[in-house]
Each structure stands twice: as C-alpha cells, then as structure tokens.
Design a protein around this motif. Sequence first.
Motif, PDB file in Angstrom:
ATOM      1  N   LEU A   1       0.835  -1.203   0.000  1.00 14.10           N
ATOM      2  CA  LEU A   1       0.000   0.000   0.000  1.00 14.10           C
ATOM      3  C   LEU A   1       0.872   1.257   0.000  1.00 14.10           C
ATOM      4  N   PRO A   2       0.533   2.259  -0.795  1.00 16.57           N
ATOM      5  CA  PRO A   2       1.340   3.488  -0.820  1.00 16.57           C
ATOM      6  C   PRO A   2       0.927   4.504   0.241  1.00 16.57           C
ATOM      7  N   GLN A   3      -0.005   4.175   1.102  1.00 13.50           N
ATOM      8  CA  GLN A   3      -0.508   5.135   2.086  1.00 13.50           C
ATOM      9  C   GLN A   3       0.096   4.914   3.472  1.00 13.50           C
ATOM     10  N   TRP A   4       1.427   4.831   3.556  1.00 12.88           N
ATOM     11  CA  TRP A   4       2.060   4.767   4.867  1.00 12.88           C
ATOM     12  C   TRP A   4       2.097   6.150   5.510  1.00 12.88           C
ATOM     13  N   LYS A   5       2.234   7.176   4.682  1.00 18.35           N
ATOM     14  CA  LYS A   5       2.204   8.565   5.155  1.00 18.35           C
ATOM     15  C   LYS A   5       1.317   9.376   4.218  1.00 18.35           C
ATOM     16  N   ASN A   6       0.580  10.316   4.785  1.00 19.01           N
ATOM     17  CA  ASN A   6      -0.270  11.215   4.001  1.00 19.01           C
ATOM     18  C   ASN A   6       0.152  12.656   4.253  1.00 19.01           C
ATOM     19  N   LEU A   7       0.045  13.468   3.211  1.00 14.74           N
ATOM     20  CA  LEU A   7       0.417  14.875   3.298  1.00 14.74           C
ATOM     21  C   LEU A   7      -0.651  15.706   2.614  1.00 14.74           C
ATOM     22  N   ASN A   8      -1.291  16.583   3.399  1.00 10.19           N
ATOM     23  CA  ASN A   8      -2.292  17.506   2.853  1.00 10.19           C
ATOM     24  C   ASN A   8      -1.671  18.888   2.684  1.00 10.19           C
ATOM     25  N   LEU A   9      -1.747  19.405   1.474  1.00 10.64           N
ATOM     26  CA  LEU A   9      -1.194  20.726   1.182  1.00 10.64           C
ATOM     27  C   LEU A   9      -2.257  21.792   1.382  1.00 10.64           C
ATOM     28  N   GLU A  10      -1.954  22.771   2.227  1.00 13.82           N
ATOM     29  CA  GLU A  10      -2.922  23.835   2.466  1.00 13.82           C
ATOM     30  C   GLU A  10      -3.061  24.757   1.262  1.00 13.82           C
ATOM     31  N   LEU A  11      -1.987  24.882   0.471  1.00 14.10           N
ATOM     32  CA  LEU A  11      -2.052  25.739  -0.707  1.00 14.10           C
ATOM     33  C   LEU A  11      -2.890  25.117  -1.817  1.00 14.10           C
ATOM     34  N   ASN A  12      -2.934  23.814  -1.859  1.00 13.49           N
ATOM     35  CA  ASN A  12      -3.718  23.118  -2.881  1.00 13.49           C
ATOM     36  C   ASN A  12      -4.439  21.958  -2.202  1.00 13.49           C
ATOM     37  N   GLU A  13      -5.650  22.200  -1.745  1.00 13.73           N
ATOM     38  CA  GLU A  13      -6.403  21.192  -1.013  1.00 13.73           C
ATOM     39  C   GLU A  13      -6.945  20.085  -1.911  1.00 13.73           C
ATOM     40  N   LEU A  14      -6.810  20.255  -3.228  1.00 10.53           N
ATOM     41  CA  LEU A  14      -7.297  19.240  -4.151  1.00 10.53           C
ATOM     42  C   LEU A  14      -6.286  18.117  -4.355  1.00 10.53           C
ATOM     43  N   GLU A  15      -5.088  18.245  -3.786  1.00  6.31           N
ATOM     44  CA  GLU A  15      -4.053  17.234  -3.923  1.00  6.31           C
ATOM     45  C   GLU A  15      -3.689  16.657  -2.561  1.00  6.31           C
ATOM     46  N   ILE A  16      -3.531  15.344  -2.525  1.00  7.23           N
ATOM     47  CA  ILE A  16      -3.085  14.636  -1.318  1.00  7.23           C
ATOM     48  C   ILE A  16      -1.891  13.775  -1.706  1.00  7.23           C
ATOM     49  N   TRP A  17      -0.759  14.017  -1.049  1.00  8.38           N
ATOM     50  CA  TRP A  17       0.443  13.242  -1.311  1.00  8.38           C
ATOM     51  C   TRP A  17       0.504  12.061  -0.341  1.00  8.38           C
ATOM     52  N   THR A  18       0.904  10.924  -0.863  1.00 14.34           N
ATOM     53  CA  THR A  18       1.063   9.732  -0.027  1.00 14.34           C
ATOM     54  C   THR A  18       2.440   9.121  -0.289  1.00 14.34           C
ATOM     55  N   MET A  19       2.953   8.420   0.721  1.00 16.29           N
ATOM     56  CA  MET A  19       4.250   7.761   0.608  1.00 16.29           C
ATOM     57  C   MET A  19       4.160   6.360   1.187  1.00 16.29           C
ATOM     58  N   GLY A  20       4.688   5.389   0.434  1.00 15.69           N
ATOM     59  CA  GLY A  20       4.733   4.010   0.901  1.00 15.69           C
ATOM     60  C   GLY A  20       6.157   3.500   0.919  1.00 15.69           C
ATOM     61  N   LEU A  21       6.311   2.204   0.952  1.00 22.92           N
ATOM     62  CA  LEU A  21       7.646   1.613   0.961  1.00 22.92           C
ATOM     63  C   LEU A  21       8.273   1.565  -0.424  1.00 22.92           C
ATOM     64  N   TRP A  22       7.441   1.688  -1.466  1.00 20.00           N
ATOM     65  CA  TRP A  22       7.941   1.496  -2.824  1.00 20.00           C
ATOM     66  C   TRP A  22       7.768   2.716  -3.713  1.00 20.00           C
ATOM     67  N   GLN A  23       6.834   3.581  -3.387  1.00 23.75           N
ATOM     68  CA  GLN A  23       6.547   4.686  -4.282  1.00 23.75           C
ATOM     69  C   GLN A  23       5.864   5.820  -3.529  1.00 23.75           C
ATOM     70  N   ALA A  24       5.911   6.981  -4.154  1.00 26.97           N
ATOM     71  CA  ALA A  24       5.185   8.156  -3.673  1.00 26.97           C
ATOM     72  C   ALA A  24       4.097   8.487  -4.685  1.00 26.97           C
ATOM     73  N   CYS A  25       2.936   8.848  -4.191  1.00 27.02           N
ATOM     74  CA  CYS A  25       1.788   9.089  -5.064  1.00 27.02           C
ATOM     75  C   CYS A  25       1.162  10.440  -4.739  1.00 27.02           C
ATOM     76  N   VAL A  26       0.491  10.994  -5.723  1.00 24.97           N
ATOM     77  CA  VAL A  26      -0.304  12.196  -5.536  1.00 24.97           C
ATOM     78  C   VAL A  26      -1.710  11.897  -6.010  1.00 24.97           C
ATOM     79  N   VAL A  27      -2.663  12.182  -5.162  1.00 24.78           N
ATOM     80  CA  VAL A  27      -4.079  11.936  -5.448  1.00 24.78           C
ATOM     81  C   VAL A  27      -4.730  13.272  -5.766  1.00 24.78           C
ATOM     82  N   GLN A  28      -5.219  13.406  -6.979  1.00 26.44           N
ATOM     83  CA  GLN A  28      -5.887  14.618  -7.414  1.00 26.44           C
ATOM     84  C   GLN A  28      -7.376  14.363  -7.562  1.00 26.44           C
ATOM     85  N   GLU A  29      -8.143  15.365  -7.261  1.00 16.46           N
ATOM     86  CA  GLU A  29      -9.597  15.203  -7.291  1.00 16.46           C
ATOM     87  C   GLU A  29     -10.101  14.957  -8.706  1.00 16.46           C
TER      88      GLU A  29
END
Length: 217
Positions: free
Chosen positions: A30-58
């Motif tokens: 799972l890539p959701q070991w860590k989550n990062l919410n950006l206050e400047l852009n609330e439509l994006e959520i960054w996630t980090m796992g053991l293998w990859q980093a992902c960005v979730v856009q609305e």
Amino acid sequence: MALVYQPVMQLSGILVSLLGWVLSCLTTYLPQWKNLNLELNELEIWTMGLWQACVVQEEGGMQCKDFDSFLALPPELRISRILMFFSNGSGLLGLLLSGFGLDCLKIGERQQGQKKRLLLFGGMLFWISGITAIVPVSWVAHSTVQEFWDENIPDIVPRWDFGEALFVGWLAGFCLILGGSLLNCTICSTEVHPSSVHYAVAEQQDQCQRLETETRP
C-alpha cells in the motif's frame, strides 16, 4: 467435548492467521504509509509508501512514481521493507506448517506427536510474523509523530500524517499473534484420544469381572 472443541479452535487460529497474513501482504504494497495535505492546494493529497510516492488529485485520479534508489530512502522505510518481507515469508511458512498439523487433516493421523510439533512451530512463526509486522508500522508512526511536532521545522512547511496502511499493519500483526496463540492453546489443552477411551473402558470391565469372581461363593 474436547474432540469437538479442539479442531474448531485450530481452524479458528488458521483463519485468523490467514487474515493477518493477507493484511500484512497488503500493508507491504500500500502506498498510504504517510499522508500529506497541502494547504495551498487542497485538491491534492500526497502519499508515501515503501515502494513509491503518489499524488491523489480530485480530477486526475492517482499518479505514482517509484523510488529510484533503496539507499536514498529514510532509515525507517529501508528497514520496514526488510521486516515486512520477513513477516510475509514467516507467515506463509507458518500457514504451511500449521496446515499439515491440523487434527481434521487425515494426513499423518497416526503421528500425533509430529502434528503437534508442526502446530507449535506454525504458532511460533505466526508470533514472529505478527511482531515483525507491528515493529515497522510502529517505527514509521513514531518517526511521523516526531517530525510532526519538531519545533525546528517552520510552521509553513507541510507535515506528514498517519496513512491508512499503518492501521492495516497494526491489525495484521494483532491477527497473526492472536492466531498463533489460538494454535498454541490447542497444544497445551488436554486431549482425549479414542484409543485411550477404549483402553480405559476395557480396563474397567476387567476390574468388574475380577470383583465378580472374588465375590462369588
């Protein structure tokens, strides 16, 4: 009663351990070991796992990028990869060993001592698998808390938060330890074998016959 209760408890331990092993494998990728919410852009959520980093856009869904180098990862993520692989491997081996040690399995029915040893080794492997699944997720959670409350980091810098994979990993470790405990409890419980029952009945009949012969005039 013991003959019915023991196989049910063994089967429950296997099923709970199987659930924990599946959740452990799921946690590893799972890539959701860590989550990062950006206050400047609330439509994006960054996630980090053991293998990859992902960005979730609305609007654009999820886009992921694999890590380029293993050595470039933070220490907790490098060690977590190794421990999660070890957890998955020991859990799989525990399933194989304890599966052959079940009383409901007709294979090796006359070798009860060997089947008990397989159950014991399987239960111990489940304990090891559960502990090695809890350690990395707890370590990542601890480092995340330390970074979140680090006063040296400016307030304008976004902070990482707990991801869903951490909670899945804790649940996986709990299920593995519980499943291994159930299997080992069946070994410690008293077991009544049909052969011993027949032997006790025959011995009691012999005693009754001796008493009858002694009481006859």
